[in-house]
Design an enzyme around this catalytic site. Structure first.
Site, mmCIF file in Angstrom:
data_model
loop_
_atom_site.group_PDB
_atom_site.id
_atom_site.type_symbol
_atom_site.label_atom_id
_atom_site.label_comp_id
_atom_site.label_asym_id
_atom_site.label_seq_id
_atom_site.Cartn_x
_atom_site.Cartn_y
_atom_site.Cartn_z
ATOM 1 N N LYS A 151 1.514 1.514 -4.790
ATOM 2 C CA LYS A 151 2.230 2.672 -4.232
ATOM 3 C C LYS A 151 3.186 2.254 -3.120
ATOM 4 O O LYS A 151 4.331 2.670 -3.087
ATOM 5 C CB LYS A 151 1.253 3.704 -3.619
ATOM 6 C CG LYS A 151 0.240 4.276 -4.548
ATOM 7 C CD LYS A 151 -0.579 5.372 -3.862
ATOM 8 C CE LYS A 151 -1.423 4.930 -2.678
ATOM 9 N NZ LYS A 151 -2.515 3.999 -3.006
ATOM 10 N N ARG B 239 -5.099 12.564 0.524
ATOM 11 C CA ARG B 239 -6.175 11.751 -0.034
ATOM 12 C C ARG B 239 -7.440 12.565 -0.289
ATOM 13 O O ARG B 239 -8.431 12.001 -0.757
ATOM 14 C CB ARG B 239 -6.514 10.635 0.957
ATOM 15 C CG ARG B 239 -6.007 9.259 0.571
ATOM 16 C CD ARG B 239 -6.372 8.335 1.712
ATOM 17 N NE ARG B 239 -6.432 6.949 1.364
ATOM 18 C CZ ARG B 239 -5.437 6.084 1.545
ATOM 19 N NH1 ARG B 239 -4.285 6.476 1.992
ATOM 20 N NH2 ARG B 239 -5.628 4.815 1.258
ATOM 21 N N ARG C 70 -3.504 -9.799 -1.825
ATOM 22 C CA ARG C 70 -2.383 -9.197 -1.095
ATOM 23 C C ARG C 70 -2.309 -9.805 0.307
ATOM 24 O O ARG C 70 -3.314 -10.033 0.967
ATOM 25 C CB ARG C 70 -2.592 -7.691 -0.977
ATOM 26 C CG ARG C 70 -1.541 -7.018 -0.115
ATOM 27 C CD ARG C 70 -1.465 -5.543 -0.337
ATOM 28 N NE ARG C 70 -2.644 -4.823 0.133
ATOM 29 C CZ ARG C 70 -2.808 -3.509 -0.040
ATOM 30 N NH1 ARG C 70 -1.910 -2.801 -0.693
ATOM 31 N NH2 ARG C 70 -3.895 -2.925 0.415
ATOM 32 N N ARG D 252 -4.905 -8.055 5.329
ATOM 33 C CA ARG D 252 -5.391 -6.854 6.008
ATOM 34 C C ARG D 252 -6.905 -6.927 6.094
ATOM 35 O O ARG D 252 -7.562 -7.338 5.143
ATOM 36 C CB ARG D 252 -4.990 -5.613 5.203
ATOM 37 C CG ARG D 252 -3.558 -5.217 5.389
ATOM 38 C CD ARG D 252 -3.100 -4.160 4.413
ATOM 39 N NE ARG D 252 -4.016 -3.035 4.232
ATOM 40 C CZ ARG D 252 -3.690 -1.921 3.568
ATOM 41 N NH1 ARG D 252 -2.479 -1.798 3.041
ATOM 42 N NH2 ARG D 252 -4.555 -0.942 3.425
ATOM 43 N N ARG E 115 -13.466 1.017 -0.223
ATOM 44 C CA ARG E 115 -12.275 1.849 -0.447
ATOM 45 C C ARG E 115 -12.218 2.364 -1.878
ATOM 46 O O ARG E 115 -11.802 3.490 -2.123
ATOM 47 C CB ARG E 115 -11.013 1.038 -0.119
ATOM 48 C CG ARG E 115 -10.850 0.858 1.379
ATOM 49 C CD ARG E 115 -9.893 -0.265 1.707
ATOM 50 N NE ARG E 115 -8.544 0.024 1.322
ATOM 51 C CZ ARG E 115 -7.650 -0.920 1.005
ATOM 52 N NH1 ARG E 115 -7.995 -2.189 1.009
ATOM 53 N NH2 ARG E 115 -6.430 -0.582 0.704
HETATM 54 P P1 AMP Z 1 -3.386 2.638 2.851
HETATM 55 O O1 AMP Z 1 -2.424 1.714 3.518
HETATM 56 O O2 AMP Z 1 -2.729 3.875 2.276
HETATM 57 O O3 AMP Z 1 -4.275 1.932 1.852
HETATM 58 O O4 AMP Z 1 -4.354 3.203 4.009
HETATM 59 C C1 AMP Z 1 -5.168 2.317 4.745
HETATM 60 C C2 AMP Z 1 -6.285 3.084 5.428
HETATM 61 O O5 AMP Z 1 -5.739 4.069 6.320
HETATM 62 C C3 AMP Z 1 -7.205 3.878 4.510
HETATM 63 O O6 AMP Z 1 -8.225 3.066 3.925
HETATM 64 C C4 AMP Z 1 -7.777 4.906 5.502
HETATM 65 O O7 AMP Z 1 -8.732 4.306 6.357
HETATM 66 C C5 AMP Z 1 -6.559 5.238 6.347
HETATM 67 N N1 AMP Z 1 -5.775 6.350 5.763
HETATM 68 C C6 AMP Z 1 -4.492 6.292 5.281
HETATM 69 N N2 AMP Z 1 -4.104 7.485 4.824
HETATM 70 C C7 AMP Z 1 -5.152 8.334 5.004
HETATM 71 C C8 AMP Z 1 -5.377 9.706 4.698
HETATM 72 N N3 AMP Z 1 -4.438 10.448 4.076
HETATM 73 N N4 AMP Z 1 -6.586 10.252 5.023
HETATM 74 C C9 AMP Z 1 -7.533 9.516 5.643
HETATM 75 N N5 AMP Z 1 -7.402 8.210 5.930
HETATM 76 C C10 AMP Z 1 -6.211 7.600 5.613
#
Ligand code: AMP
Length: 212
Positions: free
Chosen positions: A13, A87, A126, A155, A166
């Site tokens: 994404k 989410r 990654r 990360r 996750r």
């Molecule tokens: P991502 O980079 O989108 O994979 O997000 C990394 C982390 O940020 C996720 O595993 C959550 O801990 C937090 N996070 C990002 N977006 C959200 C969301 N919409 N709701 C809750 N936690 C989020």
């Protein structure tokens, strides 16, 4: 053009949304990117979010809701691609209300799909450049050889334990959001297997079908 790019962690994404930003000028709104920046900078939001992000858990909804709404306001509710928000069903409902209130409903939700084994491979290989936010894959999109080691970082939530967490959180809390959008129409499923460019082309043709 107001869209959500939806799918599990590691589906691509973020990279695809960044490309839509470069090529179509859509503002890339990623709650994950905003949270990681806040954590690095040690802001109050970052300090609250840190333990959740590092453990692969969802940050409390009210926190991300505010971040997403601020970004949407900043782009005038137009020409954006949301990545990583919503989410949960609750977040999807907040988003629908917020956009309806501002007269800017979503044009569509594009759901990227790839098999689980590819997801785990993509996440574990990654690497990210903390300076530019650029994502790399050790095999398929290796970082430039002259990039210093401190700019090729894994990360903390891409380590095996957090990846497992996750993916569990995704199947329990986030994948129902897909049914939410499917029931309301406007969900387009896109095959996320293939090269960066191939997937981009599929996304662009889905966007073209949305705007007619
Ligand atoms: P991502 O980079 O989108 O994979 O997000 C990394 C982390 O940020 C996720 O595993 C959550 O801990 C937090 N996070 C990002 N977006 C959200 C969301 N919409 N709701 C809750 N936690 C989020």
């Amino acid at each position: 053009m107001r869209i959500v790019l939806f799918g599990p962690p590691g589906v691509g994404k973020g990279s695809q949304a960044a490309l839509l930003n470069d090529r179509l000028g859509l503002r890339h709104i990623s709650t994950g990117v905003i949270l990681r920046a806040a954590i690095r900078e040690g802001t109050p939001v970052g300090n609250e979010a840190r333990k959740y992000v590092q453990a692969g858990l969802l940050v409390p909804g009210v926190v991300v809701r505010r971040l997403a709404e601020d970004e949407l306001r900043a782009c005038g509710y137009e020409r954006f691609v949301l990545d990583g928000y919503p989410r949960t069903i609750e977040q999807a409902e907040w988003l629908a209300e917020f956009l309806a209130f501002n007269g800017a409903p979503l044009d569509g939700v594009l759901s990227l799909r790839v098999p689980d084994e590819i997801i785990v491979d993509r996440l574990s290989k990654r690497r990210v450049d903390p300076v530019t936010g650029e994502n790399y894959h050790l095999d398929f999109r290796p970082p430039p050889p002259d990039l210093p080691a401190e700019r090729v970082v894994q990360r903390s939530d891409d380590r095996p334990e957090a990846i497992r967490k996750r993916l569990r959180v995704y199947s329990d809390e986030t994948s129902p959001v897909q049914d939410y959008y499917r029931q309301r129409g406007g969900l387009i499923e896109i095959d996320g297997v293939g090269s960066f460019e191939e997937v981009h082309e599929r996304i662009v043709s889905a966007l073209t079908s949305l705007v007619g």
